[in-house]
Design a protein around this motif. Structure first.
Motif, mmCIF file in Angstrom:
data_model
loop_
_atom_site.group_PDB
_atom_site.id
_atom_site.type_symbol
_atom_site.label_atom_id
_atom_site.label_comp_id
_atom_site.label_asym_id
_atom_site.label_seq_id
_atom_site.Cartn_x
_atom_site.Cartn_y
_atom_site.Cartn_z
ATOM 1 N N ARG A 558 11.542 -64.287 28.486
ATOM 2 C CA ARG A 558 10.193 -63.328 28.914
ATOM 3 C C ARG A 558 11.402 -62.376 30.034
ATOM 4 O O ARG A 558 10.444 -60.822 30.086
ATOM 5 C CB ARG A 558 9.147 -63.454 29.353
ATOM 6 C CG ARG A 558 8.939 -64.563 30.586
ATOM 7 C CD ARG A 558 7.851 -65.222 30.833
ATOM 8 N NE ARG A 558 7.448 -66.597 29.791
ATOM 9 C CZ ARG A 558 7.091 -66.490 28.535
ATOM 10 N NH1 ARG A 558 6.280 -65.677 28.491
ATOM 11 N NH2 ARG A 558 7.554 -68.118 28.111
ATOM 12 N N SER A 559 11.928 -62.152 31.431
ATOM 13 C CA SER A 559 11.662 -61.506 31.782
ATOM 14 C C SER A 559 12.747 -60.357 31.467
ATOM 15 O O SER A 559 12.610 -59.099 32.007
ATOM 16 C CB SER A 559 12.638 -62.165 32.828
ATOM 17 O OG SER A 559 14.134 -62.654 32.493
ATOM 18 N N PHE A 560 13.420 -60.560 30.098
ATOM 19 C CA PHE A 560 13.312 -59.348 29.419
ATOM 20 C C PHE A 560 12.688 -58.116 28.741
ATOM 21 O O PHE A 560 12.919 -56.636 28.873
ATOM 22 C CB PHE A 560 15.292 -59.354 28.739
ATOM 23 C CG PHE A 560 16.173 -59.713 29.395
ATOM 24 C CD1 PHE A 560 16.717 -59.217 30.518
ATOM 25 C CD2 PHE A 560 16.560 -61.201 29.605
ATOM 26 C CE1 PHE A 560 18.151 -59.846 31.310
ATOM 27 C CE2 PHE A 560 17.734 -61.759 30.369
ATOM 28 C CZ PHE A 560 18.583 -61.237 31.313
ATOM 29 N N VAL A 561 11.963 -59.755 27.983
ATOM 30 C CA VAL A 561 10.582 -58.102 26.858
ATOM 31 C C VAL A 561 10.244 -57.698 28.269
ATOM 32 O O VAL A 561 9.362 -57.045 27.765
ATOM 33 C CB VAL A 561 10.384 -59.943 26.579
ATOM 34 C CG1 VAL A 561 9.204 -58.425 25.779
ATOM 35 C CG2 VAL A 561 11.383 -60.146 25.163
ATOM 36 N N ARG A 562 9.675 -58.431 29.069
ATOM 37 C CA ARG A 562 7.985 -57.687 30.033
ATOM 38 C C ARG A 562 8.899 -56.221 30.517
ATOM 39 O O ARG A 562 8.001 -55.628 30.131
ATOM 40 C CB ARG A 562 8.202 -58.744 31.174
ATOM 41 C CG ARG A 562 7.482 -58.574 32.289
ATOM 42 C CD ARG A 562 7.288 -58.855 33.255
ATOM 43 N NE ARG A 562 8.392 -58.869 34.059
ATOM 44 C CZ ARG A 562 9.192 -59.931 34.329
ATOM 45 N NH1 ARG A 562 8.580 -61.223 34.180
ATOM 46 N NH2 ARG A 562 10.331 -60.277 35.391
ATOM 47 N N ASP A 563 9.772 -55.900 30.125
ATOM 48 C CA ASP A 563 10.299 -54.492 30.954
ATOM 49 C C ASP A 563 10.536 -53.587 30.158
ATOM 50 O O ASP A 563 11.327 -52.850 30.442
ATOM 51 C CB ASP A 563 11.026 -54.706 32.284
ATOM 52 C CG ASP A 563 10.545 -55.466 33.682
ATOM 53 O OD1 ASP A 563 8.962 -55.205 33.325
ATOM 54 O OD2 ASP A 563 10.487 -56.172 34.729
ATOM 55 N N ILE A 564 10.747 -53.811 29.041
ATOM 56 C CA ILE A 564 11.732 -53.009 27.541
ATOM 57 C C ILE A 564 11.385 -51.806 27.522
ATOM 58 O O ILE A 564 12.106 -50.950 27.057
ATOM 59 C CB ILE A 564 12.077 -54.248 26.471
ATOM 60 C CG1 ILE A 564 10.620 -54.144 26.166
ATOM 61 C CG2 ILE A 564 12.754 -55.443 26.940
ATOM 62 C CD1 ILE A 564 10.307 -54.930 24.384
ATOM 63 N N GLN A 565 9.914 -51.205 27.699
ATOM 64 C CA GLN A 565 9.455 -50.106 27.778
ATOM 65 C C GLN A 565 9.371 -49.728 28.936
ATOM 66 O O GLN A 565 9.733 -48.463 28.771
ATOM 67 C CB GLN A 565 7.995 -50.086 27.647
ATOM 68 C CG GLN A 565 8.089 -50.738 25.925
ATOM 69 C CD GLN A 565 6.090 -51.014 25.376
ATOM 70 O OE1 GLN A 565 5.194 -51.570 26.269
ATOM 71 N NE2 GLN A 565 5.852 -49.809 24.933
ATOM 72 N N GLN A 566 9.640 -49.955 30.188
ATOM 73 C CA GLN A 566 9.685 -49.291 31.812
ATOM 74 C C GLN A 566 11.367 -49.271 32.334
ATOM 75 O O GLN A 566 11.730 -48.120 32.625
ATOM 76 C CB GLN A 566 9.505 -49.870 32.609
ATOM 77 C CG GLN A 566 7.443 -50.060 32.487
ATOM 78 C CD GLN A 566 7.187 -50.934 31.494
ATOM 79 O OE1 GLN A 566 8.094 -52.605 31.027
ATOM 80 N NE2 GLN A 566 5.726 -50.533 30.855
ATOM 81 N N ASP A 567 11.636 -50.281 31.461
ATOM 82 C CA ASP A 567 13.404 -50.257 32.309
ATOM 83 C C ASP A 567 14.532 -50.144 31.776
ATOM 84 O O ASP A 567 14.982 -51.381 30.355
ATOM 85 C CB ASP A 567 13.526 -51.815 32.898
ATOM 86 C CG ASP A 567 15.084 -51.578 33.496
ATOM 87 O OD1 ASP A 567 15.704 -51.178 33.677
ATOM 88 O OD2 ASP A 567 14.890 -52.512 34.815
ATOM 89 N N PRO A 568 15.288 -48.836 31.013
ATOM 90 C CA PRO A 568 16.484 -49.054 30.621
ATOM 91 C C PRO A 568 16.930 -50.310 30.247
ATOM 92 O O PRO A 568 18.111 -50.340 29.019
ATOM 93 C CB PRO A 568 17.004 -47.486 30.345
ATOM 94 C CG PRO A 568 15.963 -46.749 31.729
ATOM 95 C CD PRO A 568 14.953 -48.431 32.157
ATOM 96 N N SER A 569 17.666 -50.522 31.238
ATOM 97 C CA SER A 569 19.070 -51.614 31.203
ATOM 98 C C SER A 569 18.376 -52.939 30.776
ATOM 99 O O SER A 569 19.107 -53.102 29.463
ATOM 100 C CB SER A 569 19.329 -51.998 32.147
ATOM 101 O OG SER A 569 19.725 -51.021 33.234
ATOM 102 N N ASP A 570 17.048 -53.351 30.630
ATOM 103 C CA ASP A 570 16.201 -54.164 30.125
ATOM 104 C C ASP A 570 16.843 -54.002 28.504
ATOM 105 O O ASP A 570 16.038 -54.969 27.695
ATOM 106 C CB ASP A 570 14.774 -54.821 30.202
ATOM 107 C CG ASP A 570 15.123 -55.458 31.264
ATOM 108 O OD1 ASP A 570 16.603 -56.237 32.472
ATOM 109 O OD2 ASP A 570 13.997 -55.617 32.427
#
Length: 633
Positions: A558-570
């Motif tokens: 979930r730590s990757f899914v949480r920021d997929i719209q804000q963090d290009p790396s995730d």
């Protein structure tokens, strides 16, 4: 007097008999007198009474002669033993003994004295004993020799120089040597106190120091801390304690062996001592745990700076038999700002801070907070209540639906354990799962979760609902059990659930032991059970493992899914995980989906399934039954 070949004086046997000739003459005269008296009594005296009286006197004289002769033999025998005793002592290598004349000159010495002093017998005969004695001890020895010449026995300790040059401390006993009631010299018996002191020092070292690292042990650290606290209160100084533990040290022992682990501990000990001031103190408490005492810190902030410096020192690369190694540490710190704290409570508080660091990810330092004062008692209470909760069936299961991202239909559920405490209500998993892992009760809880999830899934199917798999998380303690596959088979047999409707979730950290993982996963897949890797992307798995292990599904953390719209790396990581898994013919499910934008991103990159609060939080079994009912919206 001549000398024998062994160096000792040769004694003439005739000298031993000369002093006894007087006794022999007396015995002979008495015998002759008794004989004459008997002859006179029987030949010249006619009166019977006088005759027998004279005979009795003659008999008495004869008995007296015999007694004198016997006494003479006893004296001879005793003198004979005296000589043997003297010669035995002079040859002894156990009791150091020397004979001095009235001037303190060495007249004789035995083998033990020669060995103790480090000189040959010939080197000391005729020499004053004071030649060997250190100037500081000469007067003490002279006083003792003076007392012995007065007929007294005196004991004292003296320092001498061994023939090899090193100092010795001897305990000497000076006794008078008598001849015909006249003191003719001194018998000097010595005992080496240096050996005794070395043994005492060795015992003290073993009691207060760690034999491997050379650092003080827990006992000495406790004593030193107690003394320091007393002085610190008087001088109003701040004292700091750091309790340090190496991270994953057991992995070093398991990988390289205990011998290499010991070498690493010695290197760590050297680094801890390297930057300490003269007043500071480092100790090995036990295993891979160390404690440091800083006797004069400026503030708590200063103590944290010292802790971080220790962490940087520990992190410097090591080399074990040519193999480079990197290791980290965790540190709990505390100061003596609470005047009521003694040494035991301060060490306990530093240890509590260390536990907090370990729980929050390791490789860090943390200062103790007084707000934790009751946390240990609360943890102990909670652990006791967990035992009762298992017996009283206070644990329940909630189920979080899993959905197909294309069709939107429910394709599975994940079983999540909850604790319905009779007084505290619903306790979050984060409050009791770590404690259950630590205490080992997670195995009992995990076994119950597995059986209850299988039983409930079979009950849904028996009631006519569409069959779906149920996912169950395995703890690492369950996974390392050798009989895991047989336990799962027994549960499936007991509940009647088909193996294809059970999905077991493991974490990446469980895949480090390749041999055990391969064997265990093959046994489980032989049963027909599906295998998922949970929290993918946060652990240590190699893609090589994914290729070779029988894994059916990856769960993106979930730590990757949480920021997929804000963090290009995730976003790139998630897209890469999905593409990689599909190339390996592994399904992908994303957890923690909470927004429509996250769902659309996953759908765009062809993620297979999702779960999260966007569509449904974990719910009770009754709600799942309702959601599986045909026509439910």
């Amino acid at each position: 007097m001549t000398k024998r070949m062994d160096g000792f004086p040769k004694r003439n046997k005739r000298q031993r008999t000369q002093p006894l000739s007087g006794s022999v003459m007396i015995s002979c005269l008495l015998t002759a007198l008794a004989s004459v008296w008997i002859v006179v009594a029987f030949l010249l005296i006619s009166n019977p009474m006088y005759k027998w009286t004279a005979a009795a006197i003659a008999a008495s004289l004869f008995v007296t002669a015999i007694i004198v002769y016997i006494k003479r033999n006893e004296s001879f025998s005793l003198q004979h033993y005296h000589t043997a005793i003297v010669e035995t002592l002079l040859r002894s290598d156990t009791v150091p003994l020397a004979i001095l004349n009235r001037s303190g000159i060495v007249m004789e010495m035995n083998e033990a004295s020669s060995r103790t002093l480090g000189y040959q017998r010939s080197e000391l005969l005729g020499e004053p004993i004071s030649r060997l004695v250190e100037p500081s001890s000469r007067q003490s020895l002279l006083d003792s020799l003076g007392h012995s010449l007065l007929g007294e026995t005196k004991q004292t300790n003296i320092n001498i120089t061994h023939g090899s040059g090193f100092p010795l401390e001897l305990q000497v006993t000076c006794s008078p040597m008598l001849q015909e009631n006249e003191v003719i010299g001194t018998v000097l018996i010595s005992q080496d106190l240096s050996d005794r002191k070395r043994n005492v020092e060795r015992i003290r070292y073993m009691a207060y120091y760690d034999d491997m690292t050379g650092l003080p042990n827990r006992t000495l650290f406790q004593m030193k801390l107690t003394e320091t606290l007393v002085r610190a209160r008087e001088e109003e100084r701040v004292v700091g304690i750091c309790y340090l533990d190496l991270d994953r040290f057991k992995l070093v022992n398991a990988s390289f062996g205990r011998e290499f682990g010991d070498i690493l501990l010695m290197q760590v000990a050297e680094r801890l001592n390297r930057d300490l001031s003269d007043n500071d103190f480092a100790a090995r408490m036990e295993g891979d745990e160390f404690a440091l005492l800083f006797c004069n810190v400026q503030s708590e902030k200063h103590l944290l700076e010292l802790s971080k410096r220790l962490l940087r020192s520990i992190e410097e690369p090591y080399e074990l038999s040519g193999f480079p190694l990197h290791i980290t540490a965790s540190i709990g710190s505390v100061t003596n700002r609470n005047e009521e704290d003694d040494s035991y409570s301060l060490i306990k508080k530093a240890d509590m801070a260390l536990v907090k660091v370990k729980e929050s990810g390791k490789n860090d330092c943390l200062l103790y907070s007084e707000s934790w004062s009751n946390s240990s008692f609360e943890r102990l209470t909670l652990q006791h209540e967990m035992y009762r909760a298992i017996q009283r069936n206070e644990f329940i299961l909630h189920y979080q639906p899993q959905y197909d991202l294309v069709s939107g239909t429910m394709v599975g559920v994940e079983a999540l354990v909850r604790w319905n405490h009779p007084l505290k209500g619903m306790i979050p998993p984060g409050d009791f799962i770590p404690l259950a892992e630590e205490s080992g009760m997670i195995v009992q809880i995990g076994d119950w979760v597995l059986e209850e999830a299988c039983r409930q899934n079979k009950a849904w199917q028996d009631s006519g609902l569409p069959p779906i798999p149920v996912s169950v998380n395995l703890s690492i303690r369950q996974f390392v059990q050798n009989d895991l596959a047989s336990k799962v088979a027994a549960v499936l047999g007991k509940t009647g659930l088909d193996a294809k409707y059970l999905d077991l979730e493991i974490t990446e950290s469980m895949t480090m032991d390749v041999n055990h993982v391969s064997r265990c996963l093959l046994d489980l897949t032989d049963l027909g059970v599906n295998i998922s890797v949970d929290d993918f992307g946060t652990g240590y798995s190699s893609f090589h493992y994914l290729k070779n292990f029988p894994i059916d599904r990856l769960k993106i953390d979930r730590s990757f899914v949480r920021d997929i719209q804000q963090d290009p790396s995730d976003a790139e990581i998630v897209a890469a995980i999905i593409a990689m898994a599909h190339n390996l013919n592994i399904q992908v499910i994303a957890e923690g989906v909470e927004t429509e934008g996250q769902m659309e991103f996953l759908r765009k990159h062809k993620c297979d399934e999702m779960q999260g609060y966007f569509w449904s939080p974990p719910v009770s079994s009754d709600n799942i039954e309702l959601m599986l009912t045909p026509g439910y919206q």
